[in-house]
Design a protein around this motif. Sequence first.
Motif, PDB file in Angstrom:
ATOM      1  N   GLU A   1       0.853  -1.186   0.000  1.00  0.00           N
ATOM      2  CA  GLU A   1       0.000   0.000   0.000  1.00  0.00           C
ATOM      3  C   GLU A   1       0.888   1.234   0.000  1.00  0.00           C
ATOM      4  O   GLU A   1       1.972   1.221   0.590  1.00  0.00           O
ATOM      5  CB  GLU A   1      -0.906   0.010   1.230  1.00  0.00           C
ATOM      6  N   VAL A   2       0.425   2.286  -0.655  1.00  0.00           N
ATOM      7  CA  VAL A   2       1.207   3.511  -0.770  1.00  0.00           C
ATOM      8  C   VAL A   2       0.315   4.709  -0.471  1.00  0.00           C
ATOM      9  O   VAL A   2      -0.803   4.808  -0.978  1.00  0.00           O
ATOM     10  CB  VAL A   2       1.793   3.674  -2.188  1.00  0.00           C
ATOM     11  N   THR A   3       0.806   5.621   0.373  1.00  0.00           N
ATOM     12  CA  THR A   3       0.125   6.882   0.649  1.00  0.00           C
ATOM     13  C   THR A   3       0.914   8.000  -0.019  1.00  0.00           C
ATOM     14  O   THR A   3       2.113   8.176   0.270  1.00  0.00           O
ATOM     15  CB  THR A   3       0.020   7.152   2.158  1.00  0.00           C
ATOM     16  N   VAL A   4       0.269   8.713  -0.937  1.00  0.00           N
ATOM     17  CA  VAL A   4       0.974   9.730  -1.711  1.00  0.00           C
ATOM     18  C   VAL A   4       0.361  11.101  -1.507  1.00  0.00           C
ATOM     19  O   VAL A   4      -0.838  11.246  -1.240  1.00  0.00           O
ATOM     20  CB  VAL A   4       0.982   9.394  -3.219  1.00  0.00           C
ATOM     21  N   ARG A   5       1.208  12.104  -1.646  1.00  0.00           N
ATOM     22  CA  ARG A   5       0.796  13.506  -1.587  1.00  0.00           C
ATOM     23  C   ARG A   5       0.231  13.914  -2.944  1.00  0.00           C
ATOM     24  O   ARG A   5       0.751  13.524  -3.997  1.00  0.00           O
ATOM     25  CB  ARG A   5       2.006  14.367  -1.239  1.00  0.00           C
ATOM     26  N   LEU A   6      -0.827  14.703  -2.947  1.00  0.00           N
ATOM     27  CA  LEU A   6      -1.411  15.235  -4.172  1.00  0.00           C
ATOM     28  C   LEU A   6      -1.276  16.759  -4.202  1.00  0.00           C
ATOM     29  O   LEU A   6      -1.069  17.398  -3.172  1.00  0.00           O
ATOM     30  CB  LEU A   6      -2.895  14.854  -4.267  1.00  0.00           C
ATOM     31  N   ARG A   7      -1.401  17.318  -5.385  1.00  0.00           N
ATOM     32  CA  ARG A   7      -1.375  18.760  -5.568  1.00  0.00           C
ATOM     33  C   ARG A   7      -2.658  19.192  -6.267  1.00  0.00           C
ATOM     34  O   ARG A   7      -3.388  18.362  -6.840  1.00  0.00           O
ATOM     35  CB  ARG A   7      -0.178  19.178  -6.432  1.00  0.00           C
ATOM     36  N   ALA A   8      -2.907  20.489  -6.259  1.00  0.00           N
ATOM     37  CA  ALA A   8      -4.025  21.021  -7.035  1.00  0.00           C
ATOM     38  C   ALA A   8      -3.743  20.861  -8.518  1.00  0.00           C
ATOM     39  O   ALA A   8      -2.578  20.918  -8.962  1.00  0.00           O
ATOM     40  CB  ALA A   8      -4.241  22.497  -6.707  1.00  0.00           C
ATOM     41  N   LEU A   9      -4.788  20.650  -9.298  1.00  0.00           N
ATOM     42  CA  LEU A   9      -4.613  20.555 -10.748  1.00  0.00           C
ATOM     43  C   LEU A   9      -3.977  21.840 -11.282  1.00  0.00           C
ATOM     44  O   LEU A   9      -4.399  22.942 -10.923  1.00  0.00           O
ATOM     45  CB  LEU A   9      -5.956  20.340 -11.426  1.00  0.00           C
ATOM     46  N   PRO A  10      -2.953  21.728 -12.123  1.00  0.00           N
ATOM     47  CA  PRO A  10      -2.333  22.938 -12.675  1.00  0.00           C
ATOM     48  C   PRO A  10      -3.212  23.555 -13.756  1.00  0.00           C
ATOM     49  O   PRO A  10      -4.079  22.889 -14.324  1.00  0.00           O
ATOM     50  CB  PRO A  10      -1.020  22.400 -13.263  1.00  0.00           C
ATOM     51  N   PRO A  11      -2.994  24.825 -14.065  1.00  0.00           N
ATOM     52  CA  PRO A  11      -3.748  25.454 -15.159  1.00  0.00           C
ATOM     53  C   PRO A  11      -3.287  24.906 -16.504  1.00  0.00           C
ATOM     54  O   PRO A  11      -2.255  24.222 -16.579  1.00  0.00           O
ATOM     55  CB  PRO A  11      -3.384  26.937 -15.009  1.00  0.00           C
ATOM     56  N   PRO A  12      -4.010  25.180 -17.585  1.00  0.00           N
ATOM     57  CA  PRO A  12      -3.571  24.740 -18.921  1.00  0.00           C
ATOM     58  C   PRO A  12      -2.157  25.226 -19.222  1.00  0.00           C
ATOM     59  O   PRO A  12      -1.792  26.356 -18.893  1.00  0.00           O
ATOM     60  CB  PRO A  12      -4.602  25.380 -19.853  1.00  0.00           C
ATOM     61  N   ALA A  13      -1.389  24.372 -19.834  1.00  0.00           N
ATOM     62  CA  ALA A  13       0.029  24.672 -20.049  1.00  0.00           C
ATOM     63  C   ALA A  13       0.260  25.390 -21.374  1.00  0.00           C
ATOM     64  O   ALA A  13      -0.537  25.283 -22.314  1.00  0.00           O
ATOM     65  CB  ALA A  13       0.843  23.388 -20.016  1.00  0.00           C
ATOM     66  N   ILE A  14       1.365  26.110 -21.430  1.00  0.00           N
ATOM     67  CA  ILE A  14       1.851  26.734 -22.657  1.00  0.00           C
ATOM     68  C   ILE A  14       3.011  25.884 -23.163  1.00  0.00           C
ATOM     69  O   ILE A  14       3.928  25.553 -22.403  1.00  0.00           O
ATOM     70  CB  ILE A  14       2.333  28.174 -22.399  1.00  0.00           C
ATOM     71  N   THR A  15       2.988  25.523 -24.432  1.00  0.00           N
ATOM     72  CA  THR A  15       4.038  24.682 -25.010  1.00  0.00           C
ATOM     73  C   THR A  15       4.933  25.500 -25.927  1.00  0.00           C
ATOM     74  O   THR A  15       4.452  26.325 -26.723  1.00  0.00           O
ATOM     75  CB  THR A  15       3.423  23.523 -25.804  1.00  0.00           C
ATOM     76  N   VAL A  16       6.237  25.271 -25.811  1.00  0.00           N
ATOM     77  CA  VAL A  16       7.225  25.867 -26.709  1.00  0.00           C
ATOM     78  C   VAL A  16       7.959  24.741 -27.406  1.00  0.00           C
ATOM     79  O   VAL A  16       8.387  23.776 -26.758  1.00  0.00           O
ATOM     80  CB  VAL A  16       8.233  26.753 -25.940  1.00  0.00           C
ATOM     81  N   ALA A  17       8.094  24.830 -28.716  1.00  0.00           N
ATOM     82  CA  ALA A  17       8.821  23.823 -29.487  1.00  0.00           C
ATOM     83  C   ALA A  17      10.021  24.471 -30.162  1.00  0.00           C
ATOM     84  O   ALA A  17       9.939  25.597 -30.661  1.00  0.00           O
ATOM     85  CB  ALA A  17       7.915  23.179 -30.540  1.00  0.00           C
ATOM     86  N   GLY A  18      11.128  23.755 -30.164  1.00  0.00           N
ATOM     87  CA  GLY A  18      12.322  24.205 -30.857  1.00  0.00           C
ATOM     88  C   GLY A  18      12.878  23.090 -31.708  1.00  0.00           C
ATOM     89  O   GLY A  18      12.934  21.941 -31.274  1.00  0.00           O
ATOM     90  N   TYR A  19      13.262  23.414 -32.956  1.00  0.00           N
ATOM     91  CA  TYR A  19      13.864  22.442 -33.860  1.00  0.00           C
ATOM     92  C   TYR A  19      15.362  22.739 -33.941  1.00  0.00           C
ATOM     93  O   TYR A  19      15.763  23.896 -34.055  1.00  0.00           O
ATOM     94  CB  TYR A  19      13.272  22.542 -35.266  1.00  0.00           C
ATOM     95  N   PHE A  20      16.160  21.689 -33.906  1.00  0.00           N
ATOM     96  CA  PHE A  20      17.613  21.843 -33.909  1.00  0.00           C
ATOM     97  C   PHE A  20      18.234  20.894 -34.933  1.00  0.00           C
ATOM     98  O   PHE A  20      17.685  19.826 -35.222  1.00  0.00           O
ATOM     99  CB  PHE A  20      18.178  21.554 -32.518  1.00  0.00           C
ATOM    100  N   SER A  21      19.391  21.284 -35.424  1.00  0.00           N
ATOM    101  CA  SER A  21      20.076  20.461 -36.426  1.00  0.00           C
ATOM    102  C   SER A  21      20.957  19.398 -35.805  1.00  0.00           C
ATOM    103  O   SER A  21      21.465  18.531 -36.519  1.00  0.00           O
ATOM    104  CB  SER A  21      20.923  21.355 -37.350  1.00  0.00           C
ATOM    105  N   SER A  22      21.161  19.421 -34.481  1.00  0.00           N
ATOM    106  CA  SER A  22      21.960  18.390 -33.815  1.00  0.00           C
ATOM    107  C   SER A  22      21.539  18.280 -32.361  1.00  0.00           C
ATOM    108  O   SER A  22      20.997  19.237 -31.784  1.00  0.00           O
ATOM    109  CB  SER A  22      23.459  18.722 -33.888  1.00  0.00           C
ATOM    110  N   VAL A  23      21.804  17.118 -31.778  1.00  0.00           N
ATOM    111  CA  VAL A  23      21.496  16.946 -30.361  1.00  0.00           C
ATOM    112  C   VAL A  23      22.387  17.831 -29.503  1.00  0.00           C
ATOM    113  O   VAL A  23      21.996  18.235 -28.401  1.00  0.00           O
ATOM    114  CB  VAL A  23      21.635  15.464 -29.930  1.00  0.00           C
ATOM    115  N   VAL A  24      23.576  18.135 -29.975  1.00  0.00           N
ATOM    116  CA  VAL A  24      24.479  18.993 -29.199  1.00  0.00           C
ATOM    117  C   VAL A  24      23.906  20.404 -29.094  1.00  0.00           C
ATOM    118  O   VAL A  24      23.913  21.017 -28.022  1.00  0.00           O
ATOM    119  CB  VAL A  24      25.884  19.002 -29.818  1.00  0.00           C
ATOM    120  N   ASP A  25      23.386  20.938 -30.195  1.00  0.00           N
ATOM    121  CA  ASP A  25      22.748  22.260 -30.141  1.00  0.00           C
ATOM    122  C   ASP A  25      21.548  22.239 -29.186  1.00  0.00           C
ATOM    123  O   ASP A  25      21.343  23.178 -28.412  1.00  0.00           O
ATOM    124  CB  ASP A  25      22.286  22.680 -31.534  1.00  0.00           C
TER     125      ASP A  25
END
Length: 475
Positions: free
Chosen positions: A184-208
């Motif tokens: 059995e596990v007892t876990v802490r909960l949080r309030a639901l977060p508001p809708p999220a803002i997403t940012v996407a970035g495209y890169f030419s290499s994993v190093v960048d």
Amino acid sequence: MVSLARDEAEWAPAGTPLAVVRATSPAEVRSVVAACYRHRVPVVARGAGTGLSGGANAVDGRIVLALDRMDRVVEIDPLERIAVVEPGVLKDDLRAAAAKQGLWYPPDPASAPWSTIGGNVATNAGGLCCVKYGVTRDYVLGLQMVTGTGELVRLGRRTAKGVAGYDLTGLVIGSEGTLGIVTEVTVRLRALPPPAITVAGYFSSVVDAGRAVAASAAAGLTPAALELVDRHCLAAVDDWKNMGLSIEADVVLLARFDEPGTAGDAAAERMVACFEGAGATYAVRSTDEEEAEALFAARRLAYPALERLGAVLTEDVCVPTAQVPEMLARIERSARKHAITIANIAHAGDGNLHPLLITDHGDDDARRRAQSAFDDIVADALALGGTVTGEHGVGLLKKPGLRAELSSAVLDLHRGVKRALDPRGILNPGKVIRAGPLDRAAVIARSTSRDAGRGDAAPAGSVNVRAPWRRRRGW
């Protein structure tokens, strides 16, 4: 029985269990462990079998104790913001139950739709939200478990605070069933977060992309998620699900911010600037939630999509955020050196990288090369001040790495704890801790000497696919 004898770890050894018991209550778990204690028979607990380190693998003559039928959400208390669940509860089922009360359980492994809370506790799972919200250990307040002597005990508390005695709950989290079997596990909960803002970035290499991760940390940004997905993963998901996600980039970084109002807007704009400053070929804040969800869905589907291409050996190393670019560069060098395909997904915001080493089924030579690359990646992570496992656990695959990371004195402390809670060594024996020294300095020296003077060139054979939605609304 065969299907319950192993987890999803590629090439981790597994045997045939003496028997499988599918427990439905703590009393049944206690009875099984007590019998195993009396007869000195090893017992291996398992949940959904989604582990990637061999931690739930059976060995000939052992009892497999399956907990997937202990799947009740026992209680959700909206006033105290806690939930009490059995170990077989699926992660997404807990989230859905909490959401009905306006609450949220943040740990978010990519396997959330099919992994269990008990398994998450066993490996201290993290996932997509951990960069801001932390990992399983940050939310578990208490446990009920059966010790190696067959005693049913409660650890921890239900209150917000508590320092009565040692933190035995924290000790059990991440112990992979070697110190007790959680019922059995007892876990802490949080309030639901508001809708999220997403940012996407495209890169030419994993190093960048790695440089963009380091830049965002230096700028003081703490996104709710910061995920890396490379071209191999996106192409595999696209081929499988026809989602139209193949893009004109080698790597995508996905960031999410859930601060309300202008604070979230400002953080998103600063992340766009970090991406552009690190060399992004394209960086934008999403105004189309459907497209944003599609990209995050691709991130979650990456592992099963790659499994369709061949055998997948999954790495799980974690390095300091500043070392993410260098670690990604070293992974690329390992791919070239050993002539294998290594796809990359990562919880990049906290330096937890999951290189996926892909080989054809039945190709023994490729398998040997992949295992050599696996060892090199472990050595590289240690050389950069990191750890051999961020969230998948040690299991069977990472035992040599653990011995390289920890000193002999610390390993002895581990063995002492194990003897105290499991005096006859019946709980998941042979996992995590192994006797005998390993020279950590020698492992790291092998890594640093072979890489001296090498550059960060991108690997040959990069895929360049079209981005049909770049011209669509929202990106």
